[in-house]
Design a protein around this motif. Sequence first.
Motif, PDB file in Angstrom:
ATOM      1  N   LEU A   4       0.838  -1.185   0.000  1.00  0.00           N
ATOM      2  CA  LEU A   4       0.000   0.000   0.000  1.00  0.00           C
ATOM      3  C   LEU A   4       0.877   1.239   0.000  1.00  0.00           C
ATOM      4  CD1 LEU A   4      -2.973   0.991   0.313  1.00  0.00           C
ATOM      5  CD2 LEU A   4      -2.556   1.039   2.760  1.00  0.00           C
ATOM      6  N   THR A   5       0.693   2.103  -0.989  1.00  0.00           N
ATOM      7  CA  THR A   5       1.553   3.269  -1.114  1.00  0.00           C
ATOM      8  C   THR A   5       0.890   4.537  -0.622  1.00  0.00           C
ATOM      9  OG1 THR A   5       0.797   3.622  -3.386  1.00  0.00           O
ATOM     10  CG2 THR A   5       2.779   2.297  -3.079  1.00  0.00           C
ATOM     11  N   LEU A   6      -0.370   4.450  -0.226  1.00  0.00           N
ATOM     12  CA  LEU A   6      -1.086   5.640   0.210  1.00  0.00           C
ATOM     13  C   LEU A   6      -1.227   5.652   1.723  1.00  0.00           C
ATOM     14  CD1 LEU A   6      -2.872   8.136  -0.455  1.00  0.00           C
ATOM     15  CD2 LEU A   6      -4.802   6.587  -0.422  1.00  0.00           C
ATOM     16  N   GLU A 285       8.326   5.145   2.178  1.00  0.00           N
ATOM     17  CA  GLU A 285       7.240   5.265   1.215  1.00  0.00           C
ATOM     18  C   GLU A 285       5.949   5.667   1.917  1.00  0.00           C
ATOM     19  OE1 GLU A 285       6.048   2.708  -2.701  1.00  0.00           O
ATOM     20  OE2 GLU A 285       6.160   1.623  -0.814  1.00  0.00           O
ATOM     21  N   GLY A 286       5.293   6.668   1.367  1.00  0.00           N
ATOM     22  CA  GLY A 286       4.026   7.117   1.907  1.00  0.00           C
ATOM     23  C   GLY A 286       4.123   8.363   2.763  1.00  0.00           C
ATOM     24  N   ILE A 287       5.300   8.695   3.257  1.00  0.00           N
ATOM     25  CA  ILE A 287       5.424   9.849   4.155  1.00  0.00           C
ATOM     26  C   ILE A 287       5.150  11.150   3.410  1.00  0.00           C
ATOM     27  CG2 ILE A 287       7.900  10.346   3.842  1.00  0.00           C
ATOM     28  CD1 ILE A 287       5.977  10.240   7.210  1.00  0.00           C
ATOM     29  N   ASP A 288       5.304  11.142   2.090  1.00  0.00           N
ATOM     30  CA  ASP A 288       5.059  12.356   1.323  1.00  0.00           C
ATOM     31  C   ASP A 288       3.582  12.742   1.307  1.00  0.00           C
ATOM     32  OD1 ASP A 288       4.395  10.135  -0.182  1.00  0.00           O
ATOM     33  OD2 ASP A 288       5.084  10.983  -2.084  1.00  0.00           O
ATOM     34  N   ARG A 333       6.709   3.857   9.755  1.00  0.00           N
ATOM     35  CA  ARG A 333       5.927   4.727   8.868  1.00  0.00           C
ATOM     36  C   ARG A 333       6.656   6.014   8.511  1.00  0.00           C
ATOM     37  NH1 ARG A 333       0.853   6.357  11.575  1.00  0.00           N
ATOM     38  NH2 ARG A 333       0.352   7.156   9.492  1.00  0.00           N
ATOM     39  N   GLY A 334       7.813   6.239   9.145  1.00  0.00           N
ATOM     40  CA  GLY A 334       8.595   7.435   8.826  1.00  0.00           C
ATOM     41  C   GLY A 334       8.572   8.508   9.882  1.00  0.00           C
TER      42      GLY A 334
END
Length: 368
Positions: A4-6, A285-288, A333-334
């Motif tokens: 999952l990228t979102l 990935e996803g933190i953006d 999760r970053g």
Amino acid sequence: MKKLTLVLLLISLFAQAQEKVNFTEKFKKENQGKYKVEVNEVKELLQIMIAITKTGLENEDMMQQEGPYYQSVLKQFKAYENEPIIHTFDSLLVETLINNVFLTGNGISYDFKGDKLVKSDVYIFPAGGVNGVKVVENPITQYKKELEDFAKKSNFRSFYKKHKKYYAEIIAQYEKEANVGKQWKWLEQNFDTRINAYTIYCSPLINGLNYTSEFNNNNFRLIYMSLPPLSNNSYMSAIENELFNTRVMFTEIDHNYVAKPTKEHKAQIDEAFKDRKYWVNEAVEGIDAYTSPRYIFDEYMTYAVYLLYCKHHYKEADFQKAFTATVGVMKDRGFTKMKEFTDKLLTVCAENPEKKIEYLYPDFLSKL
């Protein structure tokens, strides 16, 4: 499997569509002070259709792909994976996984009446915007005929009826073990926000894509959550399972309490969180998806308030388990400063035990 990228910005879910509900006096009277758990039929149809898209089949984080229910879904519905509407849904998901929310989130705006979908009297267009992304038309209205045709062709309504006993077991577990009432009471003791009712829409197919929303209409505020069934992992102890399930639910609920003071202290948060690289690991990935200091702070605060709740409700040893697990999850999760953030919040709360959490924001932010 594709991951999952979102990462959804839960505080902003559906913010542009809050007015598109209709809370009548009858609805308010029936729901005041209550919470309910439901496996909604139309929403489950959408979940199943998404599960058999190419994106759904490849994304084990978005879709729960373990267990007999998923296998029963594949057995009955995978034969229809090449239906035009399934390809349409896949193209929407390829465009952005936020479309999962627009599809499933608007499922509650219709109900089945025989083979036809009829509009809900309560939920008109509940999912219109997520984190600045908007849709101008309810997709259930847009694809109404295709949904009706798919449900009839695949014999969906019989499938749903066949699994009602299983859905009832999921609901019963929530009512027995989720402690929603306890969480609700504690949050309203520690924040000024008042919520009139909660609804949890659950699906056995939900895995990592959970979301929440608040609806405010006719002087009635309702929190809506889309969540997976409660977990009962064999490799975890009973208390570890309870802490895990509490974290999943609590961090959906408390977004709706944390959001108000976060918005009120935006300028101070912007200053405290201006060094983005200090607070998040940009390589994750996803933190953006967390595009501003406010969103980063709000995510930290949401999980830190969960740990405050654990501090007040569990033995110290169990609190430490929750603390360690939460710091680990957030790091993955970053969010690399969860320990430091929470330690400072715990200190400020201990120094001001008479104050509600939202009134500690200025003092707390000055220490970050």
